[in-house]
Design an enzyme around this catalytic site. Structure first.
Site, PDB file in Angstrom:
ATOM      1  N   PHE A   1      56.218  67.472  72.014  1.00  0.00           N
ATOM      2  CA  PHE A   1      55.890  68.503  72.997  1.00  0.00           C
ATOM      3  C   PHE A   1      56.755  69.728  72.713  1.00  0.00           C
ATOM      4  O   PHE A   1      57.906  69.611  72.285  1.00  0.00           O
ATOM      5  CB  PHE A   1      56.152  67.951  74.409  1.00  0.00           C
ATOM      6  CG  PHE A   1      55.805  68.917  75.500  1.00  0.00           C
ATOM      7  CD1 PHE A   1      54.529  69.454  75.601  1.00  0.00           C
ATOM      8  CD2 PHE A   1      56.758  69.299  76.432  1.00  0.00           C
ATOM      9  CE1 PHE A   1      54.208  70.358  76.613  1.00  0.00           C
ATOM     10  CE2 PHE A   1      56.446  70.191  77.454  1.00  0.00           C
ATOM     11  CZ  PHE A   1      55.174  70.725  77.539  1.00  0.00           C
TER      12      PHE A   1
ATOM     13  N   ASP B   1      65.575  62.613  72.757  1.00  0.00           N
ATOM     14  CA  ASP B   1      64.581  63.058  73.739  1.00  0.00           C
ATOM     15  C   ASP B   1      63.763  61.821  74.114  1.00  0.00           C
ATOM     16  O   ASP B   1      62.894  61.384  73.358  1.00  0.00           O
ATOM     17  CB  ASP B   1      63.707  64.153  73.129  1.00  0.00           C
ATOM     18  CG  ASP B   1      62.644  64.684  74.097  1.00  0.00           C
ATOM     19  OD1 ASP B   1      62.381  64.013  75.118  1.00  0.00           O
ATOM     20  OD2 ASP B   1      62.065  65.750  73.817  1.00  0.00           O
TER      21      ASP B   1
ATOM     22  N   HIS C   1      59.341  60.091  76.495  1.00  0.00           N
ATOM     23  CA  HIS C   1      58.247  59.112  76.391  1.00  0.00           C
ATOM     24  C   HIS C   1      58.758  57.681  76.474  1.00  0.00           C
ATOM     25  O   HIS C   1      57.974  56.757  76.284  1.00  0.00           O
ATOM     26  CB  HIS C   1      57.564  59.218  75.013  1.00  0.00           C
ATOM     27  CG  HIS C   1      56.887  60.509  74.744  1.00  0.00           C
ATOM     28  ND1 HIS C   1      56.214  60.758  73.575  1.00  0.00           N
ATOM     29  CD2 HIS C   1      56.759  61.629  75.486  1.00  0.00           C
ATOM     30  CE1 HIS C   1      55.709  61.973  73.596  1.00  0.00           C
ATOM     31  NE2 HIS C   1      56.030  62.532  74.747  1.00  0.00           N
TER      32      HIS C   1
ATOM     33  N   TYR D   1      83.840  78.050  94.666  1.00  0.00           N
ATOM     34  CA  TYR D   1      83.436  79.301  94.023  1.00  0.00           C
ATOM     35  C   TYR D   1      84.265  79.606  92.782  1.00  0.00           C
ATOM     36  O   TYR D   1      84.402  80.738  92.372  1.00  0.00           O
ATOM     37  CB  TYR D   1      83.460  80.468  95.028  1.00  0.00           C
ATOM     38  CG  TYR D   1      82.379  80.323  96.080  1.00  0.00           C
ATOM     39  CD1 TYR D   1      81.040  80.200  95.700  1.00  0.00           C
ATOM     40  CD2 TYR D   1      82.677  80.293  97.432  1.00  0.00           C
ATOM     41  CE1 TYR D   1      80.038  80.039  96.644  1.00  0.00           C
ATOM     42  CE2 TYR D   1      81.686  80.146  98.380  1.00  0.00           C
ATOM     43  CZ  TYR D   1      80.362  80.011  97.983  1.00  0.00           C
ATOM     44  OH  TYR D   1      79.373  79.856  98.922  1.00  0.00           O
TER      45      TYR D   1
ATOM     46  N   ARG E   1      69.620  71.751  89.422  1.00  0.00           N
ATOM     47  CA  ARG E   1      69.791  70.545  90.234  1.00  0.00           C
ATOM     48  C   ARG E   1      68.450  69.986  90.705  1.00  0.00           C
ATOM     49  O   ARG E   1      67.566  70.733  91.112  1.00  0.00           O
ATOM     50  CB  ARG E   1      70.674  70.869  91.450  1.00  0.00           C
ATOM     51  CG  ARG E   1      72.089  71.308  91.099  1.00  0.00           C
ATOM     52  CD  ARG E   1      72.922  71.519  92.358  1.00  0.00           C
ATOM     53  NE  ARG E   1      72.347  72.495  93.251  1.00  0.00           N
ATOM     54  CZ  ARG E   1      72.779  73.762  93.382  1.00  0.00           C
ATOM     55  NH1 ARG E   1      73.808  74.199  92.667  1.00  0.00           N
ATOM     56  NH2 ARG E   1      72.196  74.581  94.217  1.00  0.00           N
TER      57      ARG E   1
HETATM   58  C1  LIG Z   1      57.413  65.896  78.861  1.00  0.00           C
HETATM   59  C2  LIG Z   1      58.277  66.149  77.683  1.00  0.00           C
HETATM   60  C3  LIG Z   1      59.393  67.006  77.730  1.00  0.00           C
HETATM   61  C4  LIG Z   1      59.652  67.922  78.864  1.00  0.00           C
HETATM   62  O1  LIG Z   1      59.720  67.368  80.101  1.00  0.00           O
HETATM   63  P1  LIG Z   1      59.316  68.219  81.403  1.00  0.00           P
HETATM   64  O2  LIG Z   1      59.844  67.376  82.496  1.00  0.00           O
HETATM   65  O3  LIG Z   1      57.838  68.351  81.410  1.00  0.00           O
HETATM   66  O4  LIG Z   1      60.010  69.536  81.313  1.00  0.00           O
HETATM   67  C5  LIG Z   1      60.222  67.066  76.633  1.00  0.00           C
HETATM   68  N1  LIG Z   1      59.965  66.363  75.517  1.00  0.00           N
HETATM   69  C6  LIG Z   1      58.898  65.568  75.418  1.00  0.00           C
HETATM   70  C7  LIG Z   1      58.704  64.798  74.150  1.00  0.00           C
HETATM   71  C8  LIG Z   1      58.004  65.455  76.479  1.00  0.00           C
HETATM   72  O5  LIG Z   1      56.919  64.682  76.361  1.00  0.00           O
END
Ligand SMILES: *Cc1c(COP(=O)(O)O)cnc(C)c1O
Length: 405
Positions: A98, A169, A172, A234, A244
């Site tokens: 993505f 990442d 998935h 602060y 957040r």
């Molecule tokens: C969904 C996704 C993201 C981003 O997540 P969001 O919550 O939609 O910002 C990043 N990397 C991959 C591979 C994704 O499928």
């Protein structure tokens, strides 16, 4: 033949049968939401739901610390910034993912360097990643595509040898395990998404996991306006922003995580069954899985499609024929190398990633909610594909005629 595909006038195998819906929820999400409402503590500064969820999510993946954030894109951005990625740095990313995997690098003011994938598992090619390392390389983002774990042994070894940080990442890969350990904690950070299509969801949401206390504190500061824990409210020591999560999301996600192990088991059992049935159809092959992966979070069920075994029926026409049978498909991401974004003058780059470009036009991505159905329903997916295969010549002629109109 009484078994004609729907596109040739047959009756759908799925007539009168619905797939499970997504998202799923019950009284647990409702109670969580009402609890937050009535507590009056709607933001993380006051409540405990988002923070508790992030810790539970981290522990579920065998990582020490978890931070709850707005979404998976911001999770990647915060992880990179906390790794020290900034202007002038390069971050290596795989081509089949993505767009957020690459745009998070841009948000951290660095340059994405796109490398090719393993054609079977669709995950980053570790040799290609190594070849792309330069003195400016600060990090590698490994995407566990459709939940299939990257070669984490090779990646951790590479990152140690070349002093590059590893960010997983895991958008998935909720629940994916590599040699007995949850993904996310193999490098500096792991990031998760809870957007509506993902394996756990609050509509939107994200999490960052890590085993390193210093990295945790840096990421925490970035997502909370540059604040420093233990200092005055602060006191803002470094540049940070507000990423957040809300307490509403935290409460919903705690319920989603509690339900997750059973859903994960059902999806894994059904996917294994489907792998066997898909592999029997000429021209179809399940996504490659490394034997060191014990368990796969199934963001999508992915298989390879070889049009030569289907009378040259184009992929999109095969997907349309499957959809007519009632099989719910998504589409592959395009290779990052093909995005208009990276032809724009300020980001213009060219990358040679032929395997990712080929995979984008030869893989079928099915929605994970179908894997929650009873096993015999899940096998309808393979039955539908087999039907199309048995009549591939006629389906291809019909698709070509329609195109010519
Ligand atoms: C969904 C996704 C993201 C981003 O997540 P969001 O919550 O939609 O910002 C990043 N990397 C991959 C591979 C994704 O499928």
């Amino acid at each position: 033949m009484g078994d004609l595909p729907v596109v040739l006038g047959g009756t759908s195998l799925r007539a009168g049968k619905a797939w499970p819906r997504w998202p799923q929820w019950d009284a647990a999400e409702r109670a969580g939401l009402l609890g937050v409402l009535e507590s009056g503590d709607w933001w993380t500064g006051a409540g405990t739901e988002a923070a508790a969820f992030a810790t539970e999510m981290a522990h579920f993946h065998d990582a020490r610390y978890g931070l709850a954030v707005t979404n998976g894109t911001h999770a990647l951005e915060a992880a990179l910034v906390a790794c020290g990625v900034g202007a002038g740095d390069e971050v290596i990313v795989p081509a089949l993912t993505f767009v957020a995997t690459a745009t998070a690098v841009l948000a951290a003011k660095a340059t994405p360097v796109v490398v090719d994938i393993d054609p079977d598992s669709l995950c980053i090619d570790v040799d290609a990643a190594e070849a792309a390392i330069t003195p400016r390389t600060r990090a590698i983002i490994a995407v566990h595509v459709a939940g299939a774990a990257c070669d984490l042994d090779a990646l951790t070894d590479l990152c140690t040898r070349r002093s590059v940080q590893l960010v997983e990442d895991c958008a998935h890969a909720h629940g994916t395990r590599w040699r007995g350990r949850g993904v996310g904690g193999f490098g500096s950070f792991g990031t998760f998404s809870f957007q509506a299509s993902k394996l756990m969801t609050a509509g939107e949401g994200g999490a960052i996991v890590t085993n390193d206390d210093t990295l945790r504190a840096r990421a925490q500061s970035y997502i909370n306006c540059g604040r420093v824990e233990g200092e005055h409210w602060y006191h803002h020591a470094t540049y940070g922003t507000n990423l957040r999560m809300t307490e509403w999301q935290g409460a919903v996600l705690r319920a989603q995580l509690a339900r997750f192990p059973e859903q994960h088991r059902v999806r894994n059992d059904n996917a294994r069954l489907l792998d066997g049935a898909i592999a029997e159809i000429p021209g179809l092959r399940p996504q490659g899985q490394d034997a060191r992966m014990d368990s796969q979070g199934r963001y999508c069920y992915v298989f390879h499609y070889d049009a030569r075994e289907f009378a040259s029926l184009p992929l999109d026409a095969f997907e349309a024929a499957l959809a007519a049978e009632g099989v719910v498909h998504d589409v592959s991401y395009p290779s990052l190398s093909r995005l208009a974004l990276f032809r724009h003058e300020s980001y213009a780059r060219t990358w040679s990633v032929p395997r990712a470009e080929r995979a984008a036009s030869s893989t079928v991505w099915l929605e994970h909610r179908m894997l929650l159905a009873p096993s015999d329903d899940v096998l309808d997916i393979a039955r539908a594909a087999a039907r199309i295969h048995a009549h591939a010549g006629a389906v291809a002629r019909e698709a070509a005629d329609r195109r010519a109109c």
